[in-house]
Scaffold this active site. Structure first.
Site, short mmCIF file in Angstrom:
data_model
loop_
_atom_site.label_atom_id
_atom_site.label_comp_id
_atom_site.label_asym_id
_atom_site.label_seq_id
_atom_site.Cartn_x
_atom_site.Cartn_y
_atom_site.Cartn_z
N LEU A 189 0.54 -1.34 0.16
CA LEU A 189 0.25 -0.16 0.20
C LEU A 189 0.67 1.30 -0.22
CD1 LEU A 189 -2.41 -1.15 2.42
CD2 LEU A 189 -2.89 -1.38 0.36
N ARG A 195 2.28 13.47 7.77
CA ARG A 195 3.61 13.81 8.21
C ARG A 195 5.46 14.16 8.07
NH1 ARG A 195 0.78 9.56 11.86
NH2 ARG A 195 0.46 8.37 10.11
N LYS A 204 6.39 10.04 0.43
CA LYS A 204 7.42 9.34 1.83
C LYS A 204 7.48 7.62 1.03
CE LYS A 204 4.59 7.64 5.28
NZ LYS A 204 3.60 7.66 6.13
N GLU A 219 -7.74 1.71 16.02
CA GLU A 219 -6.78 2.58 15.39
C GLU A 219 -6.47 3.26 16.27
OE1 GLU A 219 -5.33 2.77 12.39
OE2 GLU A 219 -6.44 0.49 12.87
N ASN A 254 -0.55 -3.27 16.11
CA ASN A 254 -0.89 -3.92 14.62
C ASN A 254 0.64 -3.22 13.30
OD1 ASN A 254 -1.16 -4.46 12.14
ND2 ASN A 254 -2.90 -3.52 10.91
N ASN A 298 6.74 7.70 9.94
CA ASN A 298 5.36 8.89 9.01
C ASN A 298 6.00 10.34 9.72
OD1 ASN A 298 3.35 7.07 9.20
ND2 ASN A 298 3.54 6.69 12.03
N ARG A 322 36.76 11.45 -10.92
CA ARG A 322 35.25 11.36 -11.01
C ARG A 322 33.98 10.55 -12.27
NH1 ARG A 322 35.73 17.11 -13.99
NH2 ARG A 322 33.62 17.20 -13.71
C1 UD1 Z 1 -1.94 1.89 9.28
C2 UD1 Z 1 -2.82 0.69 10.26
C3 UD1 Z 1 -2.85 0.43 11.80
C4 UD1 Z 1 -1.45 0.13 12.21
C5 UD1 Z 1 -0.25 1.03 11.00
C6 UD1 Z 1 1.21 0.48 10.87
C7 UD1 Z 1 -5.13 1.01 8.94
C8 UD1 Z 1 -6.01 1.64 8.76
N1 UD1 Z 1 -4.37 1.33 10.14
O1 UD1 Z 1 -2.44 2.79 9.77
O2 UD1 Z 1 -3.66 -0.13 12.27
O3 UD1 Z 1 -0.71 0.00 13.29
O4 UD1 Z 1 -0.43 0.97 10.10
O5 UD1 Z 1 1.86 1.77 10.24
O6 UD1 Z 1 -5.07 0.12 8.21
N2 UD1 Z 1 -2.16 3.96 1.63
C9 UD1 Z 1 -2.75 3.00 0.93
N3 UD1 Z 1 -4.36 4.16 0.70
C10 UD1 Z 1 -4.85 5.11 1.61
C11 UD1 Z 1 -4.70 5.09 2.34
C12 UD1 Z 1 -2.94 4.26 2.80
O7 UD1 Z 1 -2.32 3.08 0.21
O8 UD1 Z 1 -5.81 5.46 0.92
C13 UD1 Z 1 -1.20 3.32 2.29
C14 UD1 Z 1 -0.40 4.59 2.61
O9 UD1 Z 1 0.17 5.41 1.83
C15 UD1 Z 1 0.62 3.70 3.99
C16 UD1 Z 1 -0.36 2.48 4.27
O10 UD1 Z 1 -1.36 2.67 3.27
O11 UD1 Z 1 1.91 3.19 3.00
C17 UD1 Z 1 -0.12 2.72 5.93
O12 UD1 Z 1 -1.44 4.10 5.90
P1 UD1 Z 1 -1.58 5.66 7.07
O13 UD1 Z 1 -1.72 6.51 6.97
O14 UD1 Z 1 0.34 5.65 7.82
O15 UD1 Z 1 -1.44 4.45 8.11
P2 UD1 Z 1 -1.30 4.46 9.49
O16 UD1 Z 1 -2.13 5.57 9.95
O17 UD1 Z 1 -0.03 4.57 9.88
CA CA Z 2 1.71 4.65 9.23
#
Ligand code: UD1
Ligand code: CA
Length: 480
Positions: free
Chosen positions: A9, A16, A23, A155, A170, A227, A332
């Site tokens: 994902l 942040r 990121k 969450e 998680n 993050n 170089r």
């Molecule tokens: C998420 C988890 C949390 C876990 C944490 C670990 C969920 C709801 N929460 O939270 O339980 O402890 O990761 O790091 O899953 N992303 C997408 N599409 C979206 C949203 C997010 O691709 O629509 C990707 C982001 O780019 C990222 C990852 O999913 O790489 C996690 O998203 P992020 O917003 O960082 O989730 P957390 O709040 O950290």
């Molecule tokens: Ca995250």
């Protein structure tokens, strides 16, 4: 037939980080975070890898470089929505799907393997990776029932005071039964903010009487999600320590791992010695018994066995075996240094091939040059390779002796065994064995024997110093 796939994902913005760069493209030990994840999945034997992109998708897709296929999530409605989009690129034959967040780049391949093994073996519909961390803030908490079974993930922002105190979190990495995932993803309801949480699947499974298995990460620090840039720096420190340890266990001496930065892709031969304050970047390769540092910085360069590089900078350069480079040399891009060369103080080489046994001890510039073997490049020698518009080549034959402060106005060829006097400005080709002096340089004396080397200075490496008596060119001397 593919039985195993992974979805990474990587569509989120990463607010942040406060960055214009997505990121997942922030580098860690010399390569984007996302690349670390895809490489670990590859090492874990997961051949089908899908990356869900969204925010700055073009840049993220370009960085994949064949490590995975991509699919776009637009708009980004949360992690469950991202997995739904990713599943569109997962073949129907797949039985187990690993899902992992794009911002946990330290996860080792073995952990993915354990997750898959656990999921493949039991009757669970999903297996999640958990970690016990000293500071669980920001993570989803794993809520267990009285019997110890996993009931839900809550969450951070929705957790009550008791749940906030739970330190089992998680990690954001799971292995799902593919059929169950496809059938149940649509049941996830939107959060008050309109987001679909992948983590809600845990509660759905538990309330439906299905088992959720857990793999507890043995080294929680490697599960860290990144993050912000403070966490990025912490991950960098950890990863560097891991990389240094891997090399030391493989037989490399790293005198001070604290001040030594080695990128993930660097290769180092046995019994090489890396001295303090050394930075080895990119695809650098160090040969056996080489000594690098103190204070060396090498990027995408190769150093052969037994060579030493001291307080110098190498960029896309290659150095063969038994060379001495530095201090304060700058090699170089395109510098190719042959065996047994000595490149010394304030010597710069660019896009040039230097033959074996050649010496360039003192402040000097060689650019776009082809230098033979056993050549002496005197202090202050400069290839004037640029005429303001074009670059031109300089060719110096084997055994030539370039006196101190020689200007070589390219294009120009110095024949084998030829010799230039101190301060010569060479504007025309010099035949083999000839000596030229003055400005512009003119030939003097009888030709030296280029093949036997007779007439060469007795001791290679000694330049013609200013003030050393030299025959003066007579007016009318031919240029030969
Ligand atoms: C998420 C988890 C949390 C876990 C944490 C670990 C969920 C709801 N929460 O939270 O339980 O402890 O990761 O790091 O899953 N992303 C997408 N599409 C979206 C949203 C997010 O691709 O629509 C990707 C982001 O780019 C990222 C990852 O999913 O790489 C996690 O998203 P992020 O917003 O960082 O989730 P957390 O709040 O950290
Ligand atoms: Ca995250």
């Amino acid at each position: 037939m593919v039985a195993l796939a992974a979805i990474v994902l990587a569509a989120g913005q990463g607010t942040r980080m406060r960055s214009r760069l997505p990121k997942v493209l922030h580098p860690l030990a010399g390569q984007p975070m996302l690349t670390h994840i895809l490489d670990a999945l590859h090492r874990a034997g997961i051949e089908h890898r899908v990356v869900v992109t969204g925010h700055a998708a073009e840049g993220v897709e370009a960085a994949l470089a064949g490590r995975g296929v991509s699919v776009r999530q637009d708009p980004q409605l949360g992690t469950a929505d991202a997995v739904r989009v990713g599943l569109g690129r997962v073949p129907g034959s797949v039985r187990h799907v690993v899902v992992t967040v794009g911002d946990a780049p330290l996860l080792p391949a073995e952990l993915f393997q354990r997750l898959v093994a656990e999921q493949a073996e039991g009757d669970s519909v999903m297996t999640l990776l958990s970690a016990r961390v000293p500071d669980p803030a920001g993570y989803g908490r794993i809520v267990r029932g009285a019997d110890g079974s996993v009931r839900a993930i809550v969450e951070d922002r929705h957790a009550d005071a008791d749940q906030r105190r739970l330190d089992e979190v998680n990690v954001g990495t799971y292995c799902f039964d593919a059929a169950w995932l496809r059938a149940n993803l649509g049941m996830v309801a939107a959060s008050p903010a309109g987001e679909y949480y992948l983590t809600d699947l845990v509660g759905l499974a538990a309330s439906g009487g299905r088992r959720v298995a857990v793999v507890d990460a043995p080294r929680p620090e490697l599960t860290a999600g990144i993050n912000d840039r403070v966490q990025l720096a912490a991950a960098e420190r950890l990863l560097r320590a891991e990389i240094a340890e891997r090399h030391m266990r493989a037989g490399v001496t790293i005198v001070d791992p604290e001040t030594t930065h080695i990128d993930a892709a660097v290769e180092i031969g046995q019994d090489a010695r890396i001295e303090p304050w050394t930075v080895l970047r990119g695809a650098t390769v160090i040969g056996q018994d080489a000594v690098i540092g103190p204070h060396a910085e090498l990027r995408d360069s190769r150093v052969g066995p037994r060579s030493t590089v001291w307080a110098s900078i190498l960029e896309e350069a290659s150095v063969a075996e038994d060379c001495e480079i530095g201090p304060y040399s700058h090699l170089r891009p395109g510098a190719e240094i042959g065996a047994r060369c000595r490149i010394g103080n304030f010597a710069e080489v660019k896009q040039s091939r230097i033959g074996a046994g050649t010496q360039q001890h003192h402040f000097s510039y060689l650019g776009d040059a082809e230098v033979g073997e056993e050549v002496n490049i005197g202090a202050g020698t400069v290839t004037a390779n640029f005429d303001g518009t074009d670059k031109h080549r300089t060719i110096i034959g084997d055994g030539a002796f370039i006196g101190s402060d020689t200007m070589l106005r390219a294009p120009v060829t110095i024949g084998p065994g030829a010799r230039t006097g101190a301060g010569a400005v060479v504007t025309r080709d010099v035949p083999a064995g000839k000596t030229v002096v003055g400005m512009p340089a003119r030939a003097i004396g009888a030709p030296r024997d280029a093949t036997t080397g007779a007439g060469r200075p007795a001791k290679a490496g000694k330049s013609l110093a200013a003030g050393e008596p030299l025959p003066v060119a007579e007016r009318g001397d031919s240029d030969a």
